[in-house]
Structure formats: C-alpha cells, structure tokens
Design a protein around this motif. Structure first.
Motif, mmCIF file in Angstrom:
data_model
loop_
_atom_site.group_PDB
_atom_site.id
_atom_site.type_symbol
_atom_site.label_atom_id
_atom_site.label_comp_id
_atom_site.label_asym_id
_atom_site.label_seq_id
_atom_site.Cartn_x
_atom_site.Cartn_y
_atom_site.Cartn_z
ATOM 1 N N ALA A 4 0.840 -1.201 0.000
ATOM 2 C CA ALA A 4 0.000 0.000 0.000
ATOM 3 C C ALA A 4 0.878 1.254 0.000
ATOM 4 O O ALA A 4 0.592 2.226 -0.716
ATOM 5 N N ALA A 5 1.951 1.225 0.768
ATOM 6 C CA ALA A 5 2.875 2.370 0.813
ATOM 7 C C ALA A 5 3.565 2.558 -0.537
ATOM 8 O O ALA A 5 3.724 3.695 -1.003
ATOM 9 N N LEU A 6 3.966 1.469 -1.164
ATOM 10 C CA LEU A 6 4.613 1.559 -2.471
ATOM 11 C C LEU A 6 3.667 2.190 -3.492
ATOM 12 O O LEU A 6 4.058 3.087 -4.244
ATOM 13 N N ILE A 7 2.422 1.738 -3.505
ATOM 14 C CA ILE A 7 1.441 2.271 -4.453
ATOM 15 C C ILE A 7 1.190 3.752 -4.193
ATOM 16 O O ILE A 7 1.072 4.542 -5.126
ATOM 17 N N GLU A 8 1.155 4.141 -2.937
ATOM 18 C CA GLU A 8 0.926 5.548 -2.599
ATOM 19 C C GLU A 8 2.153 6.413 -2.893
ATOM 20 O O GLU A 8 2.041 7.499 -3.463
ATOM 21 N N GLN A 9 3.336 5.936 -2.515
ATOM 22 C CA GLN A 9 4.558 6.739 -2.610
ATOM 23 C C GLN A 9 5.245 6.667 -3.968
ATOM 24 O O GLN A 9 5.873 7.631 -4.400
ATOM 25 N N GLN A 10 5.187 5.514 -4.623
ATOM 26 C CA GLN A 10 5.893 5.318 -5.890
ATOM 27 C C GLN A 10 4.967 4.680 -6.935
ATOM 28 O O GLN A 10 5.268 3.623 -7.493
ATOM 29 N N PRO A 11 3.826 5.291 -7.229
ATOM 30 C CA PRO A 11 2.885 4.674 -8.165
ATOM 31 C C PRO A 11 3.452 4.510 -9.574
ATOM 32 O O PRO A 11 3.006 3.628 -10.316
ATOM 33 N N ASP A 12 4.442 5.313 -9.923
ATOM 34 C CA ASP A 12 5.027 5.236 -11.265
ATOM 35 C C ASP A 12 5.743 3.914 -11.505
ATOM 36 O O ASP A 12 5.987 3.534 -12.649
ATOM 37 N N GLN A 64 -0.269 -2.329 -16.819
ATOM 38 C CA GLN A 64 -1.497 -3.131 -16.809
ATOM 39 C C GLN A 64 -2.095 -3.294 -15.410
ATOM 40 O O GLN A 64 -3.256 -3.649 -15.281
ATOM 41 N N MET A 65 -1.330 -3.010 -14.359
ATOM 42 C CA MET A 65 -1.832 -3.137 -12.992
ATOM 43 C C MET A 65 -2.308 -1.807 -12.411
ATOM 44 O O MET A 65 -2.931 -1.775 -11.356
ATOM 45 N N ARG A 66 -2.037 -0.710 -13.080
ATOM 46 C CA ARG A 66 -2.344 0.609 -12.535
ATOM 47 C C ARG A 66 -3.846 0.831 -12.347
ATOM 48 O O ARG A 66 -4.277 1.214 -11.269
ATOM 49 N N GLU A 67 -4.621 0.614 -13.369
ATOM 50 C CA GLU A 67 -6.065 0.851 -13.261
ATOM 51 C C GLU A 67 -6.717 -0.051 -12.220
ATOM 52 O O GLU A 67 -7.469 0.445 -11.369
ATOM 53 N N GLY A 71 -6.267 1.313 -8.886
ATOM 54 C CA GLY A 71 -6.777 2.661 -8.660
ATOM 55 C C GLY A 71 -5.761 3.761 -8.883
ATOM 56 O O GLY A 71 -5.921 4.872 -8.388
ATOM 57 N N ILE A 72 -4.710 3.464 -9.628
ATOM 58 C CA ILE A 72 -3.682 4.466 -9.903
ATOM 59 C C ILE A 72 -4.090 5.234 -11.156
ATOM 60 O O ILE A 72 -4.156 4.668 -12.245
ATOM 61 N N THR A 73 -4.379 6.502 -10.969
ATOM 62 C CA THR A 73 -4.770 7.362 -12.076
ATOM 63 C C THR A 73 -3.981 8.665 -11.974
ATOM 64 O O THR A 73 -3.292 8.909 -10.994
ATOM 65 N N GLY A 74 -4.111 9.468 -12.977
ATOM 66 C CA GLY A 74 -3.440 10.760 -12.935
ATOM 67 C C GLY A 74 -2.040 10.709 -13.488
ATOM 68 O O GLY A 74 -1.540 9.650 -13.892
ATOM 69 N N PRO A 75 -1.399 11.869 -13.488
ATOM 70 C CA PRO A 75 -0.051 11.956 -14.061
ATOM 71 C C PRO A 75 0.994 11.271 -13.175
ATOM 72 O O PRO A 75 0.762 11.020 -11.989
ATOM 73 N N ASN A 76 2.132 10.992 -13.775
ATOM 74 C CA ASN A 76 3.240 10.406 -13.018
ATOM 75 C C ASN A 76 3.673 11.364 -11.916
ATOM 76 O O ASN A 76 3.638 12.575 -12.071
ATOM 77 N N LYS A 77 4.105 10.790 -10.805
ATOM 78 C CA LYS A 77 4.438 11.552 -9.609
ATOM 79 C C LYS A 77 5.941 11.844 -9.498
ATOM 80 O O LYS A 77 6.332 12.954 -9.164
ATOM 81 N N SER A 78 6.770 10.828 -9.747
ATOM 82 C CA SER A 78 8.217 10.952 -9.537
ATOM 83 C C SER A 78 9.049 10.737 -10.789
ATOM 84 O O SER A 78 10.090 11.358 -10.957
ATOM 85 N N PHE A 79 8.629 9.797 -11.625
ATOM 86 C CA PHE A 79 9.434 9.379 -12.766
ATOM 87 C C PHE A 79 8.665 9.549 -14.075
ATOM 88 O O PHE A 79 7.458 9.341 -14.115
ATOM 89 N N ASP A 80 9.405 9.873 -15.141
ATOM 90 C CA ASP A 80 8.813 9.842 -16.483
ATOM 91 C C ASP A 80 9.606 8.928 -17.409
ATOM 92 O O ASP A 80 9.266 8.762 -18.571
ATOM 93 N N THR A 81 10.665 8.308 -16.869
ATOM 94 C CA THR A 81 11.564 7.468 -17.660
ATOM 95 C C THR A 81 11.985 6.276 -16.815
ATOM 96 O O THR A 81 12.241 6.425 -15.628
ATOM 97 N N VAL A 82 12.053 5.100 -17.452
ATOM 98 C CA VAL A 82 12.543 3.902 -16.788
ATOM 99 C C VAL A 82 13.679 3.318 -17.622
ATOM 100 O O VAL A 82 13.624 3.312 -18.852
ATOM 101 N N LEU A 83 14.700 2.855 -16.939
ATOM 102 C CA LEU A 83 15.862 2.245 -17.564
ATOM 103 C C LEU A 83 16.025 0.872 -16.952
ATOM 104 O O LEU A 83 16.004 0.723 -15.723
ATOM 105 N N MET A 84 16.126 -0.157 -17.786
ATOM 106 C CA MET A 84 16.271 -1.521 -17.278
ATOM 107 C C MET A 84 17.225 -2.310 -18.153
ATOM 108 O O MET A 84 17.405 -2.011 -19.320
ATOM 109 N N GLY A 85 17.838 -3.322 -17.545
ATOM 110 C CA GLY A 85 18.674 -4.243 -18.290
ATOM 111 C C GLY A 85 17.816 -5.248 -19.038
ATOM 112 O O GLY A 85 16.615 -5.381 -18.788
ATOM 113 N N HIS A 121 3.447 3.864 -19.425
ATOM 114 C CA HIS A 121 3.196 5.217 -18.901
ATOM 115 C C HIS A 121 4.498 5.999 -18.682
ATOM 116 O O HIS A 121 4.461 7.158 -18.274
ATOM 117 N N LEU A 122 5.643 5.359 -18.964
ATOM 118 C CA LEU A 122 6.966 5.979 -18.851
ATOM 119 C C LEU A 122 7.688 5.840 -20.188
ATOM 120 O O LEU A 122 7.364 4.964 -20.999
#
Length: 186
Positions: A34-42, A47-50, A53-67, A83-84
């Motif tokens: 619950a804390a992760l979803i509230e604090q770091q929804p990005d 596919q799990m956001r809706e 209940g995660i809606t609205g603009p990104n809060k912290s990140f607009d880019t993701v980098l992964m190996g 969404h990123l």
C-alpha cells in the motif's frame, strides 16, 4: 537536472532476484505494498495501474531504464511501463515495441543525456550489472529490503566498480518486515 534513482527490491543478503531471475520469494502482499502504491505509483506496471486505482499523471518518474534480463523477466510484458519512456540496455535485443528503445552503446553517455533533459526523474529498475555500470550516475538508492535470505542470486550491484558512499535520509519499516531505506549520494 533530473536524478537517477535505483529503486529496487532486495533481500537481506543483497540479491534482487533468484539465480533464475525469479521474484517468488519476495513479499507481494501487506502494508508495504500500500505504501509503495501511494509513494511510488510510477513503478507499478501499466497493466496493474487501473485495477489498483492508480490514475493521474506520473508523480516521480517519467523514464525507466532496465537491463535486458529485467525487461525479459519470465512472464514479462513487451511494454511493461507504457506510462513511462522505456529504455532497455542490451547489445543483443532488437525486437521491441515502438515505445521501448534499446540502448546498445555507451549507457553512461545515454544516462547523462537523459539527466540533462527537462522532466521528472529517471528510474533504474534493474538489474545488478546495469546498476554497477551506472553507479557513478546514481543519485539516489531506494531499497525495499525484504526479510528473506536467498544465499545466491542476482546481486544488487554485479561487477567491478569504484566504492561509492551514500547517506541514509529515510527509513520506513512495515509489519511485513519489509523496510524501505532511501539513500542519497554523499
């Protein structure tokens, strides 16, 4: 300037995944979620956001980098974070959706280019080899430490790198035994 944040789940003994890349031993239920979803929804896959209940603009990140291994985790999605802006670092991967860019060259230069742009911060999603290569550019660590010991697996940082010092700025403990610790580069 944007910041690069390595936000990742890890075990008590410093592994971000089992040897096969699996996450089955990590805790996916409890108050820490619950804390992760509230604090770091990005950081929640698109596919799990809706359903969460995660809606609205990104809060912290607009880019993701992964190996590549993080991107191609078994059962993974071809565009996990639509969404990123999505970047996958790989010298072998070529077949990705149009919204996933493959970085096959100098990843440090690419991260420096991304950090110089306007926008929200950049999330380093994984993995250990990429984190080791990018350590000079990591501004913040957010470790979701799970009360699990694996003994072996994919390390938090995997490879040779110079020592780096980080300062603890916040700790949050949950009844599940998971602890979120945030560090910034000293």
């Amino acid at each position: 300037m944007r910041k690069l944040t390595y936000l990742v789940a890890t075990t008590l003994d410093g592994f971000i995944a089992a040897p096969d890349g699996g996450f089955g031993d990590f805790l996916f239920e409890g108050d820490h979620m619950a804390a992760l979803i509230e604090q770091q929804p990005d950081t929640v896959p698109t596919q799990m956001r809706e359903p969460l209940g995660i809606t609205g603009p990104n809060k912290s990140f607009d880019t993701v980098l992964m190996g590549r291994s993080t991107y191609q985790v078994p059962g993974g999605l071809p565009s996990p974070y639509a969404h990123l802006r999505q970047y996958v670092v790989s010298s072998t991967l070529s077949d990705t959706p149009a919204d996933v860019e493959v970085v096959s060259g100098d990843v440090l230069a690419k991260v420096r280019e991304l950090k110089a742009e306007d926008g929200l911060d950049i999330w380093l999603c994984g993995g250990g080899k990429l984190a080791a290569a990018l350590l000079p550019e990591i501004d913040r660590l957010v470790l979701k430490v799970h009360p699990v010991v694996l003994g072996r697996g994919i390390p938090l940082f995997d490879g040779e790198f110079p020592a780096a010092r980080f300062a603890l700025v916040e700790t949050q403990a949950f009844s599940t035994g998971v602890v979120f610790s945030t560090f910034t580069k000293s």
